[in-house]
Design an enzyme around this catalytic site. Structure first.
Site, PDB file in Angstrom:
ATOM      1  N   TYR A  33      -6.556  -0.803   3.643  1.00 44.75           N
ATOM      2  CA  TYR A  33      -7.544  -0.018   4.205  1.00 44.75           C
ATOM      3  C   TYR A  33      -6.627   1.152   5.254  1.00 44.75           C
ATOM      4  O   TYR A  33      -5.691   0.781   5.575  1.00 44.75           O
ATOM      5  CB  TYR A  33      -8.732  -0.798   4.589  1.00 44.75           C
ATOM      6  CG  TYR A  33      -8.333  -1.563   6.219  1.00 44.75           C
ATOM      7  CD1 TYR A  33      -7.388  -2.451   6.133  1.00 44.75           C
ATOM      8  CD2 TYR A  33      -9.142  -1.034   7.238  1.00 44.75           C
ATOM      9  CE1 TYR A  33      -7.297  -3.011   7.468  1.00 44.75           C
ATOM     10  CE2 TYR A  33      -8.876  -1.549   8.368  1.00 44.75           C
ATOM     11  CZ  TYR A  33      -8.140  -2.484   8.554  1.00 44.75           C
ATOM     12  OH  TYR A  33      -7.946  -3.048   9.895  1.00 44.75           O
ATOM     13  N   ARG A  52       0.895   6.031   5.816  1.00 44.79           N
ATOM     14  CA  ARG A  52       0.835   4.724   5.919  1.00 44.79           C
ATOM     15  C   ARG A  52       0.142   4.217   4.452  1.00 44.79           C
ATOM     16  O   ARG A  52       0.462   2.921   4.040  1.00 44.79           O
ATOM     17  CB  ARG A  52       0.262   4.284   6.942  1.00 44.79           C
ATOM     18  CG  ARG A  52       0.231   2.496   7.427  1.00 44.79           C
ATOM     19  CD  ARG A  52      -0.040   2.321   8.541  1.00 44.79           C
ATOM     20  NE  ARG A  52      -1.393   2.358   8.875  1.00 44.79           N
ATOM     21  CZ  ARG A  52      -2.180   2.488  10.173  1.00 44.79           C
ATOM     22  NH1 ARG A  52      -1.491   2.100  11.274  1.00 44.79           N
ATOM     23  NH2 ARG A  52      -3.430   2.912  10.307  1.00 44.79           N
ATOM     24  N   ARG A 101     -11.172 -13.990 -13.198  1.00 46.59           N
ATOM     25  CA  ARG A 101     -10.111 -14.229 -11.945  1.00 46.59           C
ATOM     26  C   ARG A 101      -8.865 -14.881 -12.291  1.00 46.59           C
ATOM     27  O   ARG A 101      -8.740 -15.862 -13.361  1.00 46.59           O
ATOM     28  CB  ARG A 101     -11.015 -15.332 -10.929  1.00 46.59           C
ATOM     29  CG  ARG A 101     -10.144 -15.417  -9.893  1.00 46.59           C
ATOM     30  CD  ARG A 101     -11.106 -16.728  -8.986  1.00 46.59           C
ATOM     31  NE  ARG A 101     -10.885 -17.051  -7.672  1.00 46.59           N
ATOM     32  CZ  ARG A 101      -9.755 -17.927  -7.579  1.00 46.59           C
ATOM     33  NH1 ARG A 101      -8.966 -18.490  -8.356  1.00 46.59           N
ATOM     34  NH2 ARG A 101      -9.181 -17.956  -6.288  1.00 46.59           N
ATOM     35  N   LYS A 151      -1.290  -2.746   5.879  1.00 45.21           N
ATOM     36  CA  LYS A 151      -2.516  -2.852   6.425  1.00 45.21           C
ATOM     37  C   LYS A 151      -3.439  -3.485   5.330  1.00 45.21           C
ATOM     38  O   LYS A 151      -4.195  -2.660   4.582  1.00 45.21           O
ATOM     39  CB  LYS A 151      -2.806  -1.371   6.971  1.00 45.21           C
ATOM     40  CG  LYS A 151      -4.089  -1.360   7.724  1.00 45.21           C
ATOM     41  CD  LYS A 151      -4.347  -0.075   8.506  1.00 45.21           C
ATOM     42  CE  LYS A 151      -5.645   0.250   9.468  1.00 45.21           C
ATOM     43  NZ  LYS A 151      -5.809  -0.769   9.991  1.00 45.21           N
ATOM     44  N   GLU A 183       0.766  -7.932  19.014  1.00 50.32           N
ATOM     45  CA  GLU A 183      -0.128  -6.872  19.098  1.00 50.32           C
ATOM     46  C   GLU A 183      -1.511  -7.281  19.551  1.00 50.32           C
ATOM     47  O   GLU A 183      -1.588  -8.646  19.650  1.00 50.32           O
ATOM     48  CB  GLU A 183       0.035  -6.022  17.973  1.00 50.32           C
ATOM     49  CG  GLU A 183      -0.395  -6.618  16.681  1.00 50.32           C
ATOM     50  CD  GLU A 183      -0.219  -5.945  15.349  1.00 50.32           C
ATOM     51  OE1 GLU A 183      -0.252  -4.679  15.370  1.00 50.32           O
ATOM     52  OE2 GLU A 183       0.091  -6.480  14.346  1.00 50.32           O
TER      53      GLU A 183
HETATM   54  N1  PMP Z   1      -2.356  -3.172  14.836  1.00 47.79           N
HETATM   55  C1  PMP Z   1      -3.280  -3.843  14.264  1.00 47.79           C
HETATM   56  C2  PMP Z   1      -3.539  -5.294  13.813  1.00 47.79           C
HETATM   57  C3  PMP Z   1      -4.604  -3.185  13.844  1.00 47.79           C
HETATM   58  O1  PMP Z   1      -5.600  -3.466  13.260  1.00 47.79           O
HETATM   59  C4  PMP Z   1      -4.476  -1.753  14.298  1.00 47.79           C
HETATM   60  C5  PMP Z   1      -5.877  -0.640  13.847  1.00 47.79           C
HETATM   61  N2  PMP Z   1      -5.801  -0.709  12.639  1.00 47.79           N
HETATM   62  C6  PMP Z   1      -3.701  -1.183  15.001  1.00 47.79           C
HETATM   63  C7  PMP Z   1      -2.402  -1.981  15.316  1.00 47.79           C
HETATM   64  C8  PMP Z   1      -3.430   0.287  15.396  1.00 47.79           C
HETATM   65  O2  PMP Z   1      -3.226   1.118  14.359  1.00 47.79           O
HETATM   66  P1  PMP Z   1      -3.763   2.620  14.315  1.00 47.79           P
HETATM   67  O3  PMP Z   1      -3.127   3.420  15.594  1.00 47.79           O
HETATM   68  O4  PMP Z   1      -3.161   3.201  13.244  1.00 47.79           O
HETATM   69  O5  PMP Z   1      -5.279   2.572  14.336  1.00 47.79           O
END
Ligand code: PMP
Length: 287
Positions: A33, A52, A101, A151, A183
């Site tokens: 996503y 991305r 599935r 992502k 993070e």
């Molecule tokens: N780290 C994680 C785990 C996230 O979910 C996000 C937000 N999507 C970010 C960092 C920040 O990414 P972005 O600046 O592309 O929104």
């Protein structure tokens, strides 16, 4: 107002939009996503999010949906149809819905990706009062899978992290692995010490934030010093400032970590300046 959403080529009222119960996004979290913010009815950092997205698809050997070249148009049409001045656009792509599935990836000739986009109206995104006060975080163990650079829609652990933060009476959590901060649950984490901005280096351990890339570029252009390296919670608690970045929060100051006040307990000047620069510069080039 009923939202208009996009599902596999059609713009539909949200209550008429449907996907299969065999969709691999639902069965296996086999999906990726992106979230793009909207300011003044325009998309912020769209090119970065699109790039991305292509990387996420490619890392998972997921076929590119046919609508990929039209994503900008689709985003803009949803902004128009839903009359979004400030808000967010979510884009979800899964490997699609095979007949049965099965763990094995379906044949991309017969199973095409599912593409869904929806908007979230968020008036006041840029003037978010939380930015004046700063947010509080706790640290939690990072228990996610190893490819956090992709992502994916596997957001269960980040969701649990937000619940741990809520239970602790704070706003969010920073995740820690082998003693170092990776993070935030949905954002990249930073500290500032002696005017140097410190944030974890890129790797598979963190998402390569689109806001992170832009903020670090603006920081360097403004002659601020940047160090991309790991840091600990103890180092963060001893820092002059802390903040997070993401597409939905831009730059958001952090004023408390695990009960320890950071700096003066109010948003620091570096975070405040970066927030201002990021919003101002991004607005100028929004599409
Ligand atoms: N780290 C994680 C785990 C996230 O979910 C996000 C937000 N999507 C970010 C960092 C920040 O990414 P972005 O600046 O592309 O929104």
């Amino acid at each position: 107002m009923t939202r208009t959403v996009y599902v596999n080529g059609a713009y539909l009222p949200e209550n008429e939009a449907k996907i299969s119960i065999f969709d691999r996004g639902f069965l296996m979290a086999d999906g990726v996503y992106e979230v793009t913010s909207v300011l003044d009815g325009k998309l912020i950092d769209f090119a970065g999010h699109a790039k991305r997205l292509e990387r996420s698809l490619s890392e998972l050997d997921m076929p590119q949906p046919k609508c990929l070249p039209n994503l900008l148009e689709i985003h803009k049409e949803l902004v128009r149809l839903n009359d979004i001045e400030e808000g967010l656009i979510y884009l979800q792509i899964t490997r699609g819905a095979p007949d049965d599935r099965d763990f094995v990836f379906p044949d991309p000739e017969t199973t095409t990706p599912t593409v869904v986009l929806f908007t979230q109206n968020k008036p006041g995104l840029a003037s978010n009062p939380a930015a004046q006060k700063g947010i509080k975080v706790i640290s939690i163990e990072d228990q996610r899978w190893g490819r956090r650079d992709i992502k994916t829609v596997q957001l269960l652990y980040p969701s649990m992290g937000k619940m741990m933060a809520k239970a602790a009476g704070v706003d969010d959590a920073w995740m820690v692995e082998e003693g170092a901060v990776t993070e935030g649950t949905s954002n990249n984490a930073y500290i500032v010490k002696n005017n140097t901005i410190i944030t974890r280096h890129l790797g598979n351990e963190i998402l390569h934030g689109i806001t992170r890339a832009a903020v670090l570029r603006f920081a360097k252009e403004a002659q601020m010093k940047v160090e991309e390296r790991s840091f600990t919670i103890a180092e963060a608690q001893d820092a002059d400032e802390a903040f997070i970045t993401s597409a939905s929060t831009f730059v958001m100051p952090v004023v408390e970590i695990d009960g320890t006040t950071i700096g003066a307990g109010t948003p620091g000047s570096v975070a405040a300046r970066l927030r201002e620069i990021y919003i101002e510069e991004s607005r100028k080039v929004a599409v």
